[in-house]
Design a protein around this motif. Structure first.
Motif, PDB file in Angstrom:
ATOM      1  N   LEU A  89       0.830  -1.139  -0.129  1.00 34.53           N
ATOM      2  CA  LEU A  89       0.000   0.276  -0.091  1.00 34.53           C
ATOM      3  C   LEU A  89       0.769   1.301   0.043  1.00 34.53           C
ATOM      4  CD1 LEU A  89      -2.952   0.155   0.051  1.00 34.53           C
ATOM      5  CD2 LEU A  89      -3.072   0.589   2.409  1.00 34.53           C
ATOM      6  N   SER A  90       1.839   1.399   0.845  1.00 36.22           N
ATOM      7  CA  SER A  90       2.853   2.438   0.749  1.00 36.22           C
ATOM      8  C   SER A  90       3.584   2.288  -0.757  1.00 36.22           C
ATOM      9  CB  SER A  90       3.858   2.014   1.935  1.00 36.22           C
ATOM     10  OG  SER A  90       4.986   3.265   1.869  1.00 36.22           O
ATOM     11  N   GLU A  91       4.002   1.425  -1.159  1.00 37.01           N
ATOM     12  CA  GLU A  91       4.554   1.466  -2.403  1.00 37.01           C
ATOM     13  C   GLU A  91       3.630   1.999  -3.770  1.00 37.01           C
ATOM     14  OE1 GLU A  91       7.597   1.310  -3.667  1.00 37.01           O
ATOM     15  OE2 GLU A  91       8.588   1.035  -1.827  1.00 37.01           O
ATOM     16  N   MET A  92       2.346   1.769  -3.395  1.00 41.62           N
ATOM     17  CA  MET A  92       1.193   2.089  -4.415  1.00 41.62           C
ATOM     18  C   MET A  92       1.148   3.612  -4.358  1.00 41.62           C
ATOM     19  SD  MET A  92      -2.529   0.705  -4.848  1.00 41.62           S
ATOM     20  CE  MET A  92      -2.250  -1.071  -4.944  1.00 41.62           C
ATOM     21  N   GLN A  93       1.137   4.113  -3.224  1.00 39.08           N
ATOM     22  CA  GLN A  93       1.032   5.621  -2.944  1.00 39.08           C
ATOM     23  C   GLN A  93       2.152   6.325  -3.559  1.00 39.08           C
ATOM     24  OE1 GLN A  93      -0.010   5.032   1.179  1.00 39.08           O
ATOM     25  NE2 GLN A  93      -1.662   6.621   0.851  1.00 39.08           N
ATOM     26  N   GLN A  94       3.354   5.730  -3.904  1.00 41.41           N
ATOM     27  CA  GLN A  94       4.319   6.298  -4.258  1.00 41.41           C
ATOM     28  C   GLN A  94       4.591   6.074  -5.644  1.00 41.41           C
ATOM     29  OE1 GLN A  94       8.040   5.309  -2.197  1.00 41.41           O
ATOM     30  NE2 GLN A  94       6.908   4.673  -0.536  1.00 41.41           N
ATOM     31  N   LEU A  95       3.570   5.384  -6.401  1.00 39.83           N
ATOM     32  CA  LEU A  95       3.564   4.997  -7.869  1.00 39.83           C
ATOM     33  C   LEU A  95       3.818   6.267  -8.620  1.00 39.83           C
ATOM     34  CD1 LEU A  95       1.360   1.961  -8.542  1.00 39.83           C
ATOM     35  CD2 LEU A  95       3.884   2.320  -8.712  1.00 39.83           C
ATOM     36  N   PRO A  96       2.768   7.423  -8.390  1.00 40.17           N
ATOM     37  CA  PRO A  96       2.803   8.350  -9.217  1.00 40.17           C
ATOM     38  C   PRO A  96       4.049   9.103  -9.239  1.00 40.17           C
ATOM     39  CG  PRO A  96       0.803   8.483  -7.983  1.00 40.17           C
ATOM     40  CD  PRO A  96       1.580   7.219  -7.488  1.00 40.17           C
ATOM     41  N   GLU A  97       4.631   9.375  -8.110  1.00 41.18           N
ATOM     42  CA  GLU A  97       6.022   9.849  -8.098  1.00 41.18           C
ATOM     43  C   GLU A  97       6.998   9.365  -9.063  1.00 41.18           C
ATOM     44  OE1 GLU A  97       9.486  11.108  -4.836  1.00 41.18           O
ATOM     45  OE2 GLU A  97       7.297  10.780  -4.247  1.00 41.18           O
ATOM     46  N   LYS A  98       7.119   7.824  -8.810  1.00 40.71           N
ATOM     47  CA  LYS A  98       8.292   7.081  -9.674  1.00 40.71           C
ATOM     48  C   LYS A  98       7.813   7.131 -10.941  1.00 40.71           C
ATOM     49  CE  LYS A  98       9.403   4.260  -5.519  1.00 40.71           C
ATOM     50  NZ  LYS A  98       9.764   2.871  -4.985  1.00 40.71           N
ATOM     51  N   MET A  99       6.234   7.136 -11.468  1.00 40.30           N
ATOM     52  CA  MET A  99       6.255   6.942 -12.784  1.00 40.30           C
ATOM     53  C   MET A  99       6.558   8.354 -13.290  1.00 40.30           C
ATOM     54  SD  MET A  99       2.441   6.210 -14.479  1.00 40.30           S
ATOM     55  CE  MET A  99       2.475   4.497 -14.107  1.00 40.30           C
ATOM     56  N   GLN A 100       6.628   9.594 -12.679  1.00 37.54           N
ATOM     57  CA  GLN A 100       7.008  10.939 -13.115  1.00 37.54           C
ATOM     58  C   GLN A 100       8.359  10.607 -13.403  1.00 37.54           C
ATOM     59  OE1 GLN A 100       4.637  13.272 -13.862  1.00 37.54           O
ATOM     60  NE2 GLN A 100       6.369  13.979 -15.141  1.00 37.54           N
ATOM     61  N   GLN A 101       9.065  10.045 -12.514  1.00 35.02           N
ATOM     62  CA  GLN A 101      10.729   9.762 -12.610  1.00 35.02           C
ATOM     63  C   GLN A 101      11.101   9.221 -13.996  1.00 35.02           C
ATOM     64  OE1 GLN A 101      12.602   7.828  -9.502  1.00 35.02           O
ATOM     65  NE2 GLN A 101      11.411   8.912  -7.988  1.00 35.02           N
ATOM     66  N   VAL A 102      10.127   8.301 -14.645  1.00 29.21           N
ATOM     67  CA  VAL A 102      10.373   7.329 -15.867  1.00 29.21           C
ATOM     68  C   VAL A 102      10.075   8.385 -16.999  1.00 29.21           C
ATOM     69  CG1 VAL A 102       9.539   5.575 -17.453  1.00 29.21           C
ATOM     70  CG2 VAL A 102       9.647   5.429 -14.756  1.00 29.21           C
ATOM     71  N   LEU A 103       8.935   9.221 -16.612  1.00 33.10           N
ATOM     72  CA  LEU A 103       8.480  10.232 -17.855  1.00 33.10           C
ATOM     73  C   LEU A 103       9.560  11.307 -18.048  1.00 33.10           C
ATOM     74  CD1 LEU A 103       4.692  10.322 -17.021  1.00 33.10           C
ATOM     75  CD2 LEU A 103       6.094   9.319 -18.965  1.00 33.10           C
ATOM     76  N   CYS A 104      10.323  11.539 -17.014  1.00 36.49           N
ATOM     77  CA  CYS A 104      11.519  12.849 -17.291  1.00 36.49           C
ATOM     78  C   CYS A 104      12.675  12.179 -17.983  1.00 36.49           C
ATOM     79  CB  CYS A 104      11.645  13.081 -15.654  1.00 36.49           C
ATOM     80  SG  CYS A 104      10.440  14.185 -14.849  1.00 36.49           S
ATOM     81  N   HIS A 105      12.760  11.048 -18.139  1.00 37.96           N
ATOM     82  CA  HIS A 105      13.749  10.291 -18.995  1.00 37.96           C
ATOM     83  C   HIS A 105      13.315   9.912 -20.344  1.00 37.96           C
ATOM     84  CE1 HIS A 105      15.324  10.433 -14.752  1.00 37.96           C
ATOM     85  NE2 HIS A 105      16.603  10.804 -15.337  1.00 37.96           N
ATOM     86  N   LYS A 106      12.372  10.451 -20.968  1.00 35.46           N
ATOM     87  CA  LYS A 106      11.683   9.996 -22.010  1.00 35.46           C
ATOM     88  C   LYS A 106      12.614  10.161 -23.164  1.00 35.46           C
ATOM     89  CE  LYS A 106       8.610  13.823 -23.173  1.00 35.46           C
ATOM     90  NZ  LYS A 106       9.147  14.714 -22.106  1.00 35.46           N
ATOM     91  N   GLU A 107      13.384  11.050 -23.257  1.00 38.31           N
ATOM     92  CA  GLU A 107      14.458  11.355 -24.300  1.00 38.31           C
ATOM     93  C   GLU A 107      15.334  10.000 -24.355  1.00 38.31           C
ATOM     94  OE1 GLU A 107      13.767  13.550 -21.790  1.00 38.31           O
ATOM     95  OE2 GLU A 107      12.991  15.030 -23.024  1.00 38.31           O
TER      96      GLU A 107
END
Length: 612
Positions: free
Chosen positions: A437-455
Motif C-alpha cells: 500500500l505504501s509503494e502504491m501511493q508512491q507510484l505516481p512520483e516514481k512514474m513521473q521519474q520514468v517520464l522525465c527520462h523519455k528522451e
C-alpha cells in the motif's frame, strides 16, 4: 468503432455535426457523411470515403447545408467495402428517410431478400441500408414514424444504435439503441444524440444514457423516451464532470503522448480516494466477507489491453488470495462452456464499458449464476449499469486508439481490489500489505521519474525503428507486461511484434532469432532476474540485438550483457508492471513517430469495439 452524432435545435446543424464527428475521429473510421433536413431543400445528404476533412471541404465546413435538424456518421466498414455508396447516412428509396447506424443487423439478408421481392432497389452492400428501406416500407403502412420505428425494431436481430430523420418530420430526430452505445444530450439551443460524450461536451454536460430497447424522440425543446412497447420512460440525467480541454491535445503533438504523460495524475486520482487510514476502502462494492470466503474460483474476462491487465492480475491475485484465477478472452468466454456458479466471481474489465464481446460475456456469467464486478472508465456505460458491482478508474477521457492511461489505471485498481480481497480472506501478512500500500501511493512520483527520462527512450526508438520483426520476452509478470508492450508497438507502428514467455524460447520460438533480430528482454521481476539474464545470453548467442528493460538495482548487471538498457525505479514486485509498461508505451510511440504513422488513429483499429 463508428461514430454517431445527431442534432435538432435552433442553430445550423451541419457545422455542429462535423465538429462532433471530428471529436470522435479517434474511434476509427474509413468514410464519413451527414444528412440535414431543411424547409426548402428537404433531405440533403453528403458522404464520402476517407477522412473527415474530405467531407468538411466538400461542404465548406457544413456551410453549404442549411437546416437545423441532422445526423452524422463516421463508418468503419463491416458490410461492404469502404466507398462513397456504402458510407452513411443511408437513404430510403423515396428519399424521405435517412439513417445512421452502429452495430450489425444479423438477419439483414433475409429482410433484404423480402424487400427485393417487393420491388425495392438497393444501392449499397450494407446491412444498414436494409433498415432504411424497411423503415420506408412500414412508414408507408402506418404513416407514423415512431410506430414505423417500433415495427422495424421488432423485426430486426442484432445490435444497433440508430439516428433517424424523416423529411415529413421537420423538427424531430429519432434514436434507438440495443447493445451499442448511444447517449442523449440536453442543450440550451437544441438536443443531441451521440455514440460518445466527447462529441457533445462542447455544447452540453447534461446527458442521459439510453438503455437497450429504448426509442427517443428529440425536438429542439424536448426529449421523450419510450420502451420497446412505446410506453414513456423517465430517464435519469447525469452531469459530465470533465472539461472539454481534457479531450484536446493541450500543446502535445499527439493525444497518445499527452495521455502517457497524464498517467501519474490519473493513477493518483484512481487510488487516493480508496486508501484511508492505511487500509483499502472500496465503499462502491458490496462483496461481503462471507461471500469472499466462499469463493471457489475467479474469472477475469476482457479483450485487448484489458486482457493483458487480467494477465498481470492473475499472477498477483493468485499470490495474494491463494484462489484459482482464470483469465479468458471475452470473445471466447461464452463459447467455452465456463464453469460458473454462485461461488464464482467474474471480473469484467473494459475501458469504454461498451465492448460488445465483454458485455455478452458478462451477461453469460450472470445467467450462469456468477457474481460480476466491472472495472470501467466510463460512468453510466452499459457494462457499468448491468454489473452487480462496479469500480471506476478515474483516467478521464482517453482519445488515442492505443490505450495508455486507461491500462495503467485498470492495473492499479485491480491491485487495490486484490489487496482488498486478500485482507478479507486473511491471506496476506500485515507487513506485506502495508508495504504494498505504501509503494502504491508512491507510484505516481516514481512514474513521473520514468517520464522525465523519455528522451532516452526516444533515442533507442531512433536506433531500432527500422526493424520489421521484434520479439518481447519475459517471465511471470514480465511476460504479462511484454504482451502489452508488444501490442502497443504493433498497434501504432505496424511492425510485426510478438511476446513470448522466455522459458518457451527453446520449445520452438528461438528458431526465429537470427543475426540482427531485435529482442526486447524484460528483466524487471526481481525474483526471476537471473533466469531472465540467462535468456538474454541465449538470444545473444544466436545473433540477436537486445534492448533490455530492468530495474535500477539490476541495471549494472544487465548492461554487461544487453546492447541497450532502460531502467525504472524499484517498487514492490506486484506493482512493477505499472512502472515497467511506461517505457514500452513510449518506445512504441517514438518508433511509430519515426516511421511516420498515424499514431492516434492507426489503420483498421477502433477505440471501442461494439460489434462481435
Amino acid at each position: 468503432m463508428c461514430g454517431i452524432i445527431g442534432f435538432v435545435g435552433r442553430e445550423q446543424a451541419a457545422p455542429i455535426l462535423l465538429d462532433g464527428l471530428e471529436r470522435m475521429e479517434y474511434r476509427g473510421y474509413d468514410s464519413a457523411g451527414i444528412a440535414v433536413r431543411s424547409e426548402t431543400k428537404g433531405l440533403q445528404v453528403k458522404k464520402t470515403k476517407g477522412r473527415l476533412k474530405v467531407l468538411a471541404d466538400l461542404t465548406h465546413g457544413g456551410a453549404d447545408l442549411e437546416g437545423t435538424l441532422g445526423i452524422g456518421h463516421t463508418r468503419w466498414a463491416t458490410h461492404g467495402e469502404p466507398n462513397d455508396v456504402n458510407a452513411h447516412p443511408h437513404v430510403s428509396e423515396n428519399g424521405r428517410i435517412a439513417l445512421v447506424h452502429n452495430g450489425i443487423i444479423e438477419n439483414y439478408m433475409e429482410l433484404k431478400e423480402h424487400l427485393q421481392k417487393l420491388g425495392v432497389t438497393f444501392k449499397s452492400d450494407t446491412d444498414s441500408e436494409v433498415v432504411a428501406q424497411l423503415l420506408e416500407y412500414h412508414y408507408n403502412e402506418c404513416h407514423n414514424m415512431l410506430e414505423a420505428v417500433g415495427r422495424v425494431l421488432r423485426r430486426i436481430e442484432g445490435s444497433y444504435a440508430f439516428g433517424i430523420i424523416c423529411a415529413d418530420y421537420p423538427n424531430a430526430l429519432i434514436a434507438a439503441r440495443k447493445d451499442s452505445p448511444l447517449i442523449l444530450g440536453y442543450g440550451r439551443n437544441g438536443n443531441f444524440i451521440a455514440s460518445d460524450v466527447t462529441a457533445v461536451i462542447k455544447y452540453t454536460r447534461d446527458v442521459a444514457y439510453m438503455d437497450d430497447g429504448e426509442i427517443a424522440v428529440l425536438t429542439a425543446d424536448s426529449v421523450d423516451v419510450f420502451d420497446d412497447e412505446l410506453v414513456p420512460v423517465e430517464k435519469k440525467r447525469s452531469t459530465v464532470n470533465w472539461d472539454v480541454s481534457a479531450a484536446e491535445k493541450g500543446g502535445y503533438p499527439h493525444f497518445m503522448l499527452k495521455e502517457v504523460m497524464e498517467q501519474p495524475e490519473a493513477i493518483r486520482k484512481t487510488i487516493s480516494p480508496r486508501i484511508k487510514n492505511g487500509r483499502v476502502v472500496l465503499d462502491e462494492i458490496s462483496l461481503t466477507e462471507d461471500y469472499v470466503r466462499e469463493l471457489s474460483r475467479i474469472f477475469i474476462v476482457a479483450c485487448g489491453s484489458s486482457y493483458h491487465v487480467g494477465m498481470v492480475s492473475k499472477y498477483n491475485w493468485e499470490k495474494l488470495l491463494r484462489r484459482p484465477v482464470e483469465v479468458v478472452l471475452a470473445s471466447e468466454f461464452r463459447y467455452c462452456d465456463p464453469l460458473v456458479d454462485e461461488k464464482t466471481l467474474v471480473v469484467i474489465i473494459s475501458q469504454s464499458g461498451e465492448t460488445l464481446d465483454t458485455m455478452a460475456a458478462m451477461r453469460e456469467a450472470k445467467r450462469l449464476g456468477g457474481r460480476t464486478l466491472a472495472i470501467v472508465n466510463v460512468v453510466g456505460s452499459s457494462i457499468a449499469r448491468e454489473a452487480d458491482d462496479v469500480l471506476y478508474t478515474w483516467a478521464g477521457p482517453e482519445i488515442a486508439v492505443a490505450t495508455t492511461k486507461a491500462y495503467t489505471t485498470q492495473l492499479v485498481l485491480m491491485d487495490l481490489v486484490g489487496l482488498y480481497l486478500a485482507d478479507r480472506l486473511g491471506s496476506v501478512e500485515q507487513k506485506e500489505y502495508d508495504v504494498i500500500l505504501s509503494e502504491m501511493q508512491q507510484l505516481p512520483e516514481k512514474m513521473q521519474q520514468v517520464l522525465c527520462h523519455k528522451e532516452n527512450i526516444q533515442y533507442f526508438a531512433s536506433r531500432y525503428f527500422n526493424h520489421d520483426s521484434i520479439f518481447f520476452i519475459g517471465r511471470n509478470l514480465d511476460y504479462a507486461m511484454g504482451m502489452e508492450g508488444s501490442l502497443k508497438l504493433k498497434e501504432i507502428s505496424y511492425i510485426h511484434s510478438e511476446a513470448y514467455a522466455s522459458g518457451e524460447l527453446k520449445h520452438g520460438t528461438i528458431s526465429l532469432i537470427e543475426q540482427g533480430t531485435l529482442v526486447v528482454a524484460l528483466g524487471s521481476y526481481g525474483p526471476l532476474f537471473d533466469k531472465a539474464m540467462s535468456n538474454v545470453v541465449e538470444v545473444k548467442a544466436r545473433g540477436a540485438e537486445v534492448l533490455a528493460l530492468t530495474t535500477e538495482n539490476f541495471r549494472e548487471k544487465m548492461e554487461k550483457t544487453a546492447d541497450a538498457t532502460i531502467a525504472v525505479p524499484v517498487t514492490h514486485p506486484i506493482l512493477q508492471p505499472s512502472l515497467g509498461v511506461v517505457p514500452l508505451q513510449l518506445f512504441a510511440y517514438y518508433v511509430a513517430l519515426q516511421r511516420g504513422c498515424d499514431i492516434d488513429k492507426p489503420r483498421n483499429l477502433a477505440k471501442s469495439v461494439t460489434v462481435e
